[in-house]
Design a protein around this motif. Structure first.
Motif, PDB file in Angstrom:
ATOM      1  N   TYR A  29     -50.113 -51.616   1.767  1.00 28.07           N
ATOM      2  CA  TYR A  29     -51.215 -51.992   2.644  1.00 28.07           C
ATOM      3  C   TYR A  29     -51.392 -51.032   3.828  1.00 28.07           C
ATOM      4  N   ASP A  30     -50.785 -49.871   3.764  1.00 29.09           N
ATOM      5  CA  ASP A  30     -50.841 -48.952   4.902  1.00 29.09           C
ATOM      6  C   ASP A  30     -52.274 -48.652   5.350  1.00 29.09           C
ATOM      7  N   HIS A  31     -53.174 -48.531   4.410  1.00 28.16           N
ATOM      8  CA  HIS A  31     -54.556 -48.174   4.744  1.00 28.16           C
ATOM      9  C   HIS A  31     -55.490 -49.376   4.732  1.00 28.16           C
ATOM     10  N   THR A  32     -55.190 -50.378   3.896  1.00 24.03           N
ATOM     11  CA  THR A  32     -56.101 -51.522   3.764  1.00 24.03           C
ATOM     12  C   THR A  32     -55.825 -52.640   4.759  1.00 24.03           C
ATOM     13  N   CYS A  33     -54.586 -52.734   5.247  1.00 24.48           N
ATOM     14  CA  CYS A  33     -54.243 -53.775   6.231  1.00 24.48           C
ATOM     15  C   CYS A  33     -53.021 -53.331   7.041  1.00 24.48           C
ATOM     16  N   PRO A  34     -53.197 -52.318   7.888  1.00 25.67           N
ATOM     17  CA  PRO A  34     -52.051 -51.724   8.600  1.00 25.67           C
ATOM     18  C   PRO A  34     -51.337 -52.659   9.566  1.00 25.67           C
ATOM     19  N   ASN A  35     -52.005 -53.711  10.027  1.00 22.67           N
ATOM     20  CA  ASN A  35     -51.382 -54.634  10.988  1.00 22.67           C
ATOM     21  C   ASN A  35     -50.739 -55.845  10.318  1.00 22.67           C
ATOM     22  N   LEU A  36     -50.684 -55.839   8.998  1.00 25.47           N
ATOM     23  CA  LEU A  36     -50.178 -56.980   8.253  1.00 25.47           C
ATOM     24  C   LEU A  36     -48.820 -57.467   8.753  1.00 25.47           C
ATOM     25  N   GLU A  37     -47.854 -56.581   8.814  1.00 29.56           N
ATOM     26  CA  GLU A  37     -46.486 -57.010   9.122  1.00 29.56           C
ATOM     27  C   GLU A  37     -46.356 -57.566  10.530  1.00 29.56           C
ATOM     28  N   SER A  38     -47.070 -56.981  11.483  1.00 33.89           N
ATOM     29  CA  SER A  38     -46.992 -57.494  12.850  1.00 33.89           C
ATOM     30  C   SER A  38     -47.641 -58.865  12.965  1.00 33.89           C
TER      31      SER A  38
END
Length: 318
Positions: A29-38
């Motif tokens: 998800y680096d490009h599609t949802c970069p804030n996912l983990e936070s």
């Protein structure tokens, strides 16, 4: 078509195409949802601040998801119509904190709609549950898809707290998990609470000649019997899983060696030289336990599911 060409074609599909369809990635998800983990980590922290039982619940939820149909988020689905879903099966009745996944999903959908699977959110939440409890951080492989099938009847496949060693070994082996994984993942019992029904077999009518499991420390057994009398009717009565129930540490293994384990399945880890040696190793070296736990969690979290979609609501199929 020549046999050589056909063989080459099969090799191409097996080595190139199939892994690309099923492989998970740390960077999915680096490009599609970069804030996912936070986002997921924030929701786990907020929920834990209000309810210290949340980390244990999320870790157990992920385990129960992966052991039925693979890690596909099927444990999150609500029962509907004539279908009773996994979460309402007998072993899962005590699962809770589903709202944490719901809250994370809602926040993620507002940022990157239709991209992140509920199964991936659950895998991340389980990791963050360990971290917020003082345990290790690890990179979670991502790219799971959500399944559409969830049946309460299939929860009978989950390893029960009353399992003996051979039953545990078979259950883990069927899912590609080794004895090392079994002992390491059992360390997750350092978090949480056990209801009386899950260990009554050890403290009342153990067998035809003994009322109490002789492997239990006598004073510990007595304390359990006080909390859980033979005809216990106290709702939600039970015992903490170890002496530091909200802290991720190796106390579980130390207590196991002292005869103060809760489940029959815990005690069974001392029944073979290999698993007993691992218990002793993890009891003596917390960093070795943490290293092994991380490796086994990553391995378990990659048990393949048959999911094909990204749910917009983790409780409902699309």
């Amino acid at each position: 078509m020549s046999s050589l060409f056909f063989t080459s074609l099969l090799l191409f599909f097996s080595l190139v195409l199939l892994p690309s369809l099923n492989a998970l990635s740390h960077h999915y998800y680096d490009h599609t949802c970069p804030n996912l983990e936070s986002i997921v980590a924030r929701e786990v922290r907020l929920a834990t601040a209000n309810d210290k039982t949340v980390p244990a619940a999320l870790l157990r939820m992920h385990f129960h998801d992966c052991f039925i149909r693979g890690c596909d988020g099927s444990v999150l689905l609500d029962s509907k119509g004539k279908n009773t879903a996994e979460k309402d099966g007998p072993p899962n009745i005590s699962l809770h904190a589903f709202y944490v996944i719901d809250n994370a999903k809602k926040a993620i959908e507002s940022t990157c709609p239709g991209v992140v699977s509920c199964a991936d959110i659950l895998a991340l939440a389980a990791r963050d549950a360990v971290v917020v409890s003082g345990g290790p951080h690890w990179e979670v492989p991502k790219g799971r898809k959500d399944g559409r099938i969830s049946k309460a009847s299939e929860t009978r496949q989950l390893p029960a707290p009353t399992f003996n060693f051979s039953q545990l070994q078979q259950s883990f082996s069927q899912r590609g998990l080794s004895l090392h994984d079994l002992v390491a993942l059992s360390g997750g019992h350092t978090l949480g609470f056990a209801h009386c029904s899950s260990f009554q077999n050890r403290i009342h009518n153990f067998n035809s000649s003994l009322d109490v499991d002789p492997s239990l420390d006598p004073s510990f057994a007595a304390s359990l019997r006080r909390v859980c009398p033979a005809r216990n009717k106290v709702k939600n009565a039970g015992s903490a899983m170890d002496s530091s129930t909200t802290v991720f540490d190796n106390a579980y293994y130390k207590l196991l060696l002292d005869g103060k384990s809760i489940f029959s399945s815990d005690q069974s880890l001392l029944s073979t030289p290999k698993t007993k040696a691992l218990v002793s190793k993890f009891a003596n070296e917390q960093h070795l336990f943490e290293k092994a736990f991380v490796k086994s969690m990553v391995k378990m979290s990659q048990i393949a599911g048959a999911g094909q979609e990204v749910r917009l609501n983790c409780r409902l199929v699309r």
